[in-house]
Design a protein around this motif. Structure first.
Motif, PDB file in Angstrom:
ATOM      1  N   SER A   1       0.788  -1.410   0.023  1.00  0.00           N
ATOM      2  CA  SER A   1      -0.070   0.109  -0.027  1.00  0.00           C
ATOM      3  C   SER A   1       0.968   1.275  -0.049  1.00  0.00           C
ATOM      4  CB  SER A   1      -0.854   0.208   1.373  1.00  0.00           C
ATOM      5  OG  SER A   1      -1.590   1.226   1.204  1.00  0.00           O
TER       6      SER A   1
ATOM      7  N   CYS B   1      -2.362   6.890   1.487  1.00  0.00           N
ATOM      8  CA  CYS B   1      -3.483   6.766   0.869  1.00  0.00           C
ATOM      9  C   CYS B   1      -4.100   8.225   0.740  1.00  0.00           C
ATOM     10  CB  CYS B   1      -4.247   5.892   1.747  1.00  0.00           C
ATOM     11  SG  CYS B   1      -5.926   5.547   0.894  1.00  0.00           S
TER      12      CYS B   1
ATOM     13  N   LEU C   1      -6.112  -2.218  -4.579  1.00  0.00           N
ATOM     14  CA  LEU C   1      -5.466  -1.481  -3.901  1.00  0.00           C
ATOM     15  C   LEU C   1      -5.937  -1.093  -2.870  1.00  0.00           C
ATOM     16  CD1 LEU C   1      -2.455  -0.461  -3.564  1.00  0.00           C
ATOM     17  CD2 LEU C   1      -3.062   1.673  -4.779  1.00  0.00           C
TER      18      LEU C   1
ATOM     19  N   THR D   1      -5.001  -1.667   1.158  1.00  0.00           N
ATOM     20  CA  THR D   1      -4.948  -0.670   2.362  1.00  0.00           C
ATOM     21  C   THR D   1      -5.787  -0.706   3.341  1.00  0.00           C
ATOM     22  OG1 THR D   1      -4.431   0.850   0.345  1.00  0.00           O
ATOM     23  CG2 THR D   1      -4.972   1.997   2.424  1.00  0.00           C
TER      24      THR D   1
END
Length: 837
Positions: free
Chosen positions: A151, A190, A213, A217
């Motif tokens: 991540s 993120c 993804l 995360t």
């Protein structure tokens, strides 16, 4: 919208090349579709999504790596063999990529749709992303998990940096105890990428790789460190990360999902997780991807709605349509339901009836007024309330309400979902009136972005309705769909007004572009700065906009005094690293209070059927149909409605003298079976409602412990008295049958012989006719006195019948001890036999 989801397991693995540096091999998706499907998928993307070039922009479907200068700068950290192996792998993959890119240019001319769909295919038809692991996996809090490494590295490159550079920047922005937290680093990487977009729904959601993804995360946020049993060597050599076998918990979902535009909102994200998980503690990647796929289909479907058919809709956004052959909408007027086309926009309802000569004029129901109202109701032919599948909508007390029935041959939740749709639009404008600036308020010009507050609030409601539609299509709804749309949910939720306050600050709050004295008309300058409220990003929400009574409560004062964020990193008013934004804090408080209310209500519901009084009430409710039949039969006997009694007697005597009694029982069974099948069909259509057939009783009035003990004692006394009367009656019957009183036994026997003689000599239909005539004439004046005398005579004779004697033996303790010892001996013998076997 077409979406190529993986058909096989999606592993993430690390290829070890050095103790501190490794290349991360990320398998992003499975088998590619054909070139034609890939082409159609790209052509059918919704208008809100980014173009195909965004794939390279966001770092998808490309080979990621560092430049040669970056490699030279860290050449001292590598040994020779490690660098040589890494470069060989990188050059090999790059050459394969170039060859595959060039191959479509020399395909057959008959192939009109050349694509690069197989550009990254290997022997096992998997797509590989190669990325260098630049971040050090060893942190003060422990070794980073594989999901955390993936991540951080991926989002870092999507931000245009490496994971190591992102980590350095993060350490420079926050205190050491925050920078050493792997979960906060995952949030920063993120949230920084998500903060670059402010669209209604994030454009990258259409990418399957981005969906995976984000799921990774959430796993990284939930488990940022490796397990203690898992060594670093194992992670480097044999680690494989399979998304399809992974599950995301509620806490991680609640933290990450609302940060993505359009995917969830803070007030209802817990209920959204509950709906997706089906009451479980986690959700899988299949559920996650299916939900996003259905949500994207909803937005794509809205783009296909045409407003030319209804010119009145110009300037409004169509949210959903309610018309189809399998799911019609009926508008009831004068006890008649007429089908039509129902359209819901962000401001009103439109209904277009389908007449015998075609479509009729479109009528409009405004939902923005203060007096707008919607409620569930029942409809049915001839004024009956048979079908529990309708709603009643009105815009003012003077206007005639619309009664709309939503027939659904596939379930019974359609009415409830549409009720939530309409109620959310009404609640939206109630929120704007209560917490937003007044219309025409000039102070909006002094706050940056405040003029967009109205559109932000409307967007929140539109996204909530879209999510509810996606859950409806995926058949993952709650019992109350209003819990999945925030404005409707907050109207009845505890501390919901506090959440509305934070939403108002989020919508209309912003930076000042003028001085306070130019917008404040209060003479007391010392109260100017203390009366306004501020968002975590410094945005101000003016005091003059606080017209709702909740702003003056003590709860509100306490909340807004503790809104400062000291150690967290604020990226925007909606994205905060290592802390919660204001809406999230208020929503968490609301959820905790709501959980307490639900827990209390659950205990009350469980206690409603406990105790003698409640069980008596339940018994009365269960025998209510028989009670109603008995009452109506008593009215017929008393001739309260002579025409009804005369009609009933005529029908009964017709059955008797036409020799139709033998058909009464079979016909009764046929009617009962037909009624059951009709109810089954109506329930399958959702026209009886979800509460049909449930037994409801009233709770007992509140009382203290002493009152409860007295009530139980009185109830036990009544039960004891009732059992005594039954036992006395049975003892008297025993006396009659066993000649305990010879004279009464003789009289009863003679009556039975006389009755048997009549039944043998007189046809049964005449006997039955006589009994029915006697039954229906007992309450008439010319027979009432004679009947009363007969009842008094029988009662007097019954009172003279003695009860049989009952002897009570004393308790024999020796016999009980002997029986228990005998039982223990048998048990021990069985145990020995079992052991021998």
């Amino acid at each position: 919208m077409q979406s190529n989801f993986p058909k096989s397991l999606i592993p993430f693995s690390l290829i070890p090349k050095h103790q501190h540096q490794a290349l991360c091999k990320i398998v992003s998706c499975a088998n590619n579709s054909s070139s034609s499907s890939s082409s159609s998928s790209s052509s059918s993307s919704p208008s809100y999504s980014s173009s195909s070039s965004s794939e390279n922009k966001h770092g998808f479907k490309q080979l990621l790596g560092h430049s040669l200068g970056d490699i030279k700068s860290r050449i001292n950290d590598f040994d020779g063999s490690s660098v040589q192996d890494a470069l060989n792998i990188w050059v090999s993959k790059t050459s394969n990529f170039i060859n595959e890119v060039a191959s479509p240019l020399v395909k057959n001319v008959h192939d009109k749709n050349p694509t690069m769909g197989n550009a990254y295919e290997l022997t096992d038809n998997e797509e590989f992303f190669m990325t260098e692991q630049t971040i050090d996996g060893r942190t003060p809090g422990g070794d980073l998990s594989l999901a955390a490494i993936v991540s951080i590295e991926q989002f870092s490159r999507m931000n245009g940096l490496t994971g190591k550079k992102m980590q350095r920047i993060f350490k420079a922005l926050v205190p050491s105890h925050v920078s050493n937290d792997a979960r906060s680093l995952v949030e920063y990487c993120c949230f920084r990428f998500l903060s670059r977009d402010s669209s209604e729904i994030h454009p990258s959601l259409k990418e399957p790789a981005f969906q995976r993804l984000v799921f990774v995360t959430m796993l990284a946020w939930e488990h940022p460190y490796t397990n203690e049993k898992e060594s670093r060597g194992t992670i480097g050599e044999k680690a494989s990360f399979q998304v399809h076998f992974s599950l995301v918990g509620e806490e991680a979902f609640v933290r990450i999902a609302p940060a993505i535009s359009g995917l969830a909102d803070w007030p209802t994200v817990h209920n959204l997780f509950k709906a997706l998980s089906g009451g479980q503690k986690s959700i899988s990647f299949q559920v996650w991807s299916k939900y996003i796929d259905e949500l994207l289909k909803v937005y794509e479907g809205r783009q296909s709605y045409h407003v030319k058919e209804i010119p009145q809709i110009s300037g409004e956004r169509i949210l959903c349509l309610g018309s189809s052959r399998k799911r019609p909408v009926l508008k009831w007027e004068n006890n008649i339901g007429w089908p039509g086309k129902l359209t819901l926009t962000d401001k009103a309802l439109y209904y277009e009836a389908i007449g015998l000569k075609g479509k009729e004029d479109v009528i409009r129901m405004d939902l923005t007024k203060t007096t707008s109202w919607v409620e569930k109701t029942r409809v049915g032919p001839f004024g009956s309330n048979l079908f529990d599948s309708a709603i009643s909508v009105t815009s003012s007390p003077e206007s005639k309400p619309w009664v709309l029935e939503f027939v659904d041959f596939g379930g019974e939740m359609r009415r409830d979902v549409w009720y939530a749709f309409i109620k959310e639009v009404i609640s939206l404008y109630q929120f704007i009136r209560d917490f937003g600036p007044e219309e025409g308020d000039q102070s909006v010009k002094h706050i940056y972005g405040a003029h967009k507050g109205y559109s932000r609030a409307v967007t929140y409601a539109i996204n909530g309705i879209a999510r509810l539609q996606a859950l409806q299509f995926s058949k993952k709804l709650l019992e109350e769909p209003t819990k999945l749309v925030q404005f409707s949910y907050l109207q009845n939720a505890p501390y919901g007004e506090m959440v509305c306050q934070t939403l108002a600050v989020n919508c209309w709050g912003g930076q000042l572009i003028t001085r306070f004295k130019e917008i404040e008309f209060d003479d007391v300058r010392s109260e100017v700065y203390s009366s306004h409220v501020y968002d975590i990003d410094g945005g101000v929400y003016l005091r003059k906009w606080m017209r709702h009574s909740s702003w003056n409560s003590s709860v509100s004062d306490a909340f807004w005094k503790n809104t400062s964020v000291k150690q967290a990193l604020v990226l925007s008013k909606n994205l905060v690293v290592s802390d919660k934004m204001l809406v999230e804090k208020a929503a968490l408080m609301c959820r905790q209070k709501y959980a307490e209310v639900e827990k209390t209500q659950a205990t009350i519901d469980a206690a409603m059927i406990e105790g003698i009084p409640s069980n008596i009430d339940l018994f009365k409710e269960l025998v209510l149909p028989l009670t109603v039949i008995a009452k109506n039969f008593g009215k017929l006997r008393r001739w309260e409605k002579p025409h009804m009694t005369a009609s009933f007697l005529a029908f009964v005597y017709a059955l008797i003298y036409r020799n139709l009694l033998s058909y009464v029982f079979p016909v009764t069974l046929m009617v009962l079976a037909t009624s059951m099948l009709v109810l089954k069909g109506l329930k399958a259509q959702g026209r009886l409602g979800r509460t049909f057939g449930k037994v409801t009783i009233r709770d007992q009035p509140p009382s203290n412990t002493i009152e409860k003990i007295i009530a139980v004692k009185e109830a036990m006394r009544d039960v004891e008295k009732y059992m005594q009367n039954i036992n006395v009656s049975l003892l008297k019957v025993r006396t009659i049958l066993l000649a305990g009183q010879p004279q009464i036994t003789t009289e009863v026997a003679m009556v039975l012989l006389f009755g048997s003689a009549i039944l043998l000599t007189v046809p049964f239909k005449y006997v039955l006719s006589f009994l029915i005539l006697d039954l229906f004439t007992q309450e008439l004046k010319f027979r009432k006195e004679m009947v009363m005398k007969m009842i008094s005579f029988l009662k007097a004779r019954w009172d003279t019948v003695p009860a049989s004697t009952v002897s009570v033996l004393p308790f024999d303790s020796t016999k009980t001890v002997a029986e228990s010892e005998k039982k223990e001996t048998k048990d021990s013998t069985k145990l020995e036999r079992t052991r021998n076997k």
